[in-house]
Scaffold this active site. Sequence first.
Site, PDB file in Angstrom:
ATOM      1  N   HIS A   1       7.880   0.202   2.056  1.00 54.54           N
ATOM      2  CA  HIS A   1       7.686  -1.161   2.560  1.00 54.54           C
ATOM      3  C   HIS A   1       6.450  -1.795   1.950  1.00 54.54           C
ATOM      4  O   HIS A   1       5.559  -1.110   1.470  1.00 54.54           O
ATOM      5  CB  HIS A   1       7.570  -1.163   4.087  1.00 54.54           C
TER       6      HIS A   1
ATOM      7  N   ASN B   1       0.883  -1.170   0.000  1.00 55.77           N
ATOM      8  CA  ASN B   1       0.000   0.000   0.000  1.00 55.77           C
ATOM      9  C   ASN B   1       0.909   1.206   0.000  1.00 55.77           C
ATOM     10  O   ASN B   1       1.696   1.384   0.936  1.00 55.77           O
ATOM     11  CB  ASN B   1      -0.873   0.046   1.261  1.00 55.77           C
TER      12      ASN B   1
ATOM     13  N   GLN C   1       3.948  -5.696   2.335  1.00 54.95           N
ATOM     14  CA  GLN C   1       3.525  -6.692   3.305  1.00 54.95           C
ATOM     15  C   GLN C   1       3.349  -8.044   2.620  1.00 54.95           C
ATOM     16  O   GLN C   1       3.211  -8.121   1.400  1.00 54.95           O
ATOM     17  CB  GLN C   1       2.199  -6.295   3.948  1.00 54.95           C
TER      18      GLN C   1
HETATM   19  O1  LIG Z   1      -1.299  -3.023   7.742  1.00 57.42           O
HETATM   20  P1  LIG Z   1      -1.398  -1.518   7.774  1.00 57.42           P
HETATM   21  O2  LIG Z   1      -0.446  -0.848   6.831  1.00 57.42           O
HETATM   22  O3  LIG Z   1      -1.356  -0.951   9.153  1.00 57.42           O
HETATM   23  O4  LIG Z   1      -2.889  -1.213   7.247  1.00 57.42           O
HETATM   24  C1  LIG Z   1      -3.252  -1.050   5.909  1.00 57.42           C
HETATM   25  O5  LIG Z   1      -3.152  -2.253   5.150  1.00 57.42           O
HETATM   26  C2  LIG Z   1      -4.006  -3.333   5.540  1.00 57.42           C
HETATM   27  C3  LIG Z   1      -3.846  -4.455   4.543  1.00 57.42           C
HETATM   28  O6  LIG Z   1      -4.210  -4.063   3.238  1.00 57.42           O
HETATM   29  C4  LIG Z   1      -5.465  -2.893   5.663  1.00 57.42           C
HETATM   30  O7  LIG Z   1      -6.211  -3.929   6.257  1.00 57.42           O
HETATM   31  C5  LIG Z   1      -5.614  -1.611   6.470  1.00 57.42           C
HETATM   32  O8  LIG Z   1      -6.958  -1.169   6.416  1.00 57.42           O
HETATM   33  C6  LIG Z   1      -4.683  -0.542   5.915  1.00 57.42           C
HETATM   34  O9  LIG Z   1      -4.791   0.655   6.677  1.00 57.42           O
END
Ligand SMILES: O=P(O)(O)O[C@H]1O[C@H](CO)[C@@H](O)[C@H](O)[C@H]1O
Lengths: 340, 340
Positions: free
Chosen positions: B167, B154, B169
């Site tokens: 970064h 993201n 995930q």
């Molecule tokens: O994991 P983070 O960066 O805190 O959170 C972000 O990514 C996640 C995975 O797409 C989502 O569920 C969250 O709503 C978003 O804010």
Amino acid sequence: MENTNLQDYSHKRFNILTGEWVLVSPHRAKRPWQGQNEEISTEKRPEHDESCYLCARNTRISGDVNPDYKDVFVFTNDFAALQKDSPTFNVNDGLFQAKSETGICKVICFSPDHSKSLAEMEVEDIAKVVKAWQEEYTELGNNDMINYVQIFENKGAVMGCSNPHPHGQIWSQSTLPNEVDKKDKHQKAYFDKNNSSLLGDYLQQELKAKERIIFENEDFVVLIPFWAVWPFESMIAPKKVKKNILELSDVEAKNYAEAISVITKAYDKLFNTSFPYSSGIHQAPTNGEANEHWHFHMSFYPPLLRSATVKKFMVGYEMFGSPQRDITAEIAAKRLKDLV
Amino acid sequence: MENTNLQDYSHKRFNILTGEWVLVSPHRAKRPWQGQNEEISTEKRPEHDESCYLCARNTRISGDVNPDYKDVFVFTNDFAALQKDSPTFNVNDGLFQAKSETGICKVICFSPDHSKSLAEMEVEDIAKVVKAWQEEYTELGNNDMINYVQIFENKGAVMGCSNPHPHGQIWSQSTLPNEVDKKDKHQKAYFDKNNSSLLGDYLQQELKAKERIIFENEDFVVLIPFWAVWPFESMIAPKKVKKNILELSDVEAKNYAEAISVITKAYDKLFNTSFPYSSGIHQAPTNGEANEHWHFHMSFYPPLLRSATVKKFMVGYEMFGSPQRDITAEIAAKRLKDLV
Ligand SMILES: O=P(O)(O)O[C@H]1O[C@H](CO)[C@@H](O)[C@H](O)[C@H]1O
Ligand SMILES: O=P(O)(O)O[C@H]1O[C@H](CO)[C@@H](O)[C@H](O)[C@H]1O
């Protein structure tokens, strides 16, 4: 709920209407938030705004002048995503597949009062909105070209609403959109097998379980569905099986308006803000079939999660995997119920 | 394109991988925008930020201290949505259906340099990220509990990213998420019927049509899919059929890194801003099956529509009906191609 696992551990829940799953991670609500905060508009709006293209007597970009309307006002969208007289065509070129799509898009002003939202309107004025929805569903549904009528509202800037004047939209078209198609198939399969309504049976089970009910009156129930995706997602549905909003008597329509009033007021109280959401009514297609398997329902998809400024983002994992939520449907229902 | 109807009139296009449709309304890009504008962060970030929990040598909320890493750094998410040792359970209570879900969530820092994004990194440094993805896919995939590994990023506050440090995930889990399940089924059906790869055949057709190609090198192509949903949605895919990223040779991995570099740089140029998006890699499940029907691909879902501050909202109609877009895939491809 007997199964406390659902409040403590990651799990997925099945949406009986769409056949899709939502990932629930109850323990995750504790994570810190350093991301984007939304802006809250605290500006008090006037009852009439000269620059608003939805207010009575004002001129729209098309040059049309709005009438001096006193309750609800419906017109054809000046920037319609679907048009009624575009040509019919088909692209069937190997793995490139496309089809023309025709339709009619309308805008529906809920009130001439620029400063109000549904939450702030009287139940009898919301009942006039329900009546207008019924008239539009009838008129559009009678059009041979139209096989489905989607009624919806985007409320709040965070939901892409480009004008704060209380209004919704109606996009009607010749084919069934994805979400409607999924719900059509799942309701049909259940009805064919059980000779009974999928959503009707589900509501009976919810009324017994009581855990996710926010409000009920004689004809309607407001609840958080077991499979809710958005943090405070809710559903309004009639207790008796009705395939569309035309099957409501005047008294039932009034009780529907009351249910809308109750949930939108509870939302505004939750974070002490004019609560943003998209809402929509899913109901039987107007394709000339019996559609006995359909049970109409209205859903609210509000993005706020923790406060008036922190919303849930449906991004990365949610876009590529499945929707994911942090608070359980049961906790969300309890919080809203306490505000009714 | 011979069929100019696609540039002029509303139509829907079919996504061969998910079996869903997108509504395209080319004429609608002209409507005025008075809605929400996004904020752009023009703040120049330091190379190291004391308060960033992803920078080298800093202490995270868990109390763990990040190593003095020099390129890529991977660790288990301190607020994981999926956990590996939660109990196994099943809720099978009439129309309430739920299942426990276990998994492992990781965070992957692309670079120790807090100020950089993938667009600003050297191709050889992006190649190190690809290598780390390969290692994680191998390690997680070898875990008996894990049947699917979702790699994603993201980027930008508007995409819910809570930390500007470069970064991504990795959420890995025991079952296939919705989107992966759809793509699995559609690729399988085509493969069983044609003994050929659905996406592989599609790419050949695109390479001939040339209309939606943004960039290609020897091993990879970057294009706007025919059925793209987001305004400037793009896809990177290997030209030869590869079910997952482990099938890449070192040279191919480098060419993959180049493709990532090219598209992210083009994005940044488009509206002269650090372009927000969610990206993700869809590839074969790690469920021990042959998965010959899979062709891996990486998609970018960026929300910006008209400028650095006006994004496309997927709300009302999109949530209740189908995704809808205003500019066609062909126009979007042309604009990006001109920036490569
Ligand atoms: O994991 P983070 O960066 O805190 O959170 C972000 O990514 C996640 C995975 O797409 C989502 O569920 C969250 O709503 C978003 O804010
Ligand atoms: O029609 P509006 O209010 O201008 O636009 C809004 O609602 C539409 C229908 O949900 C969406 O397609 C747009 O992205 C959104 O900004």
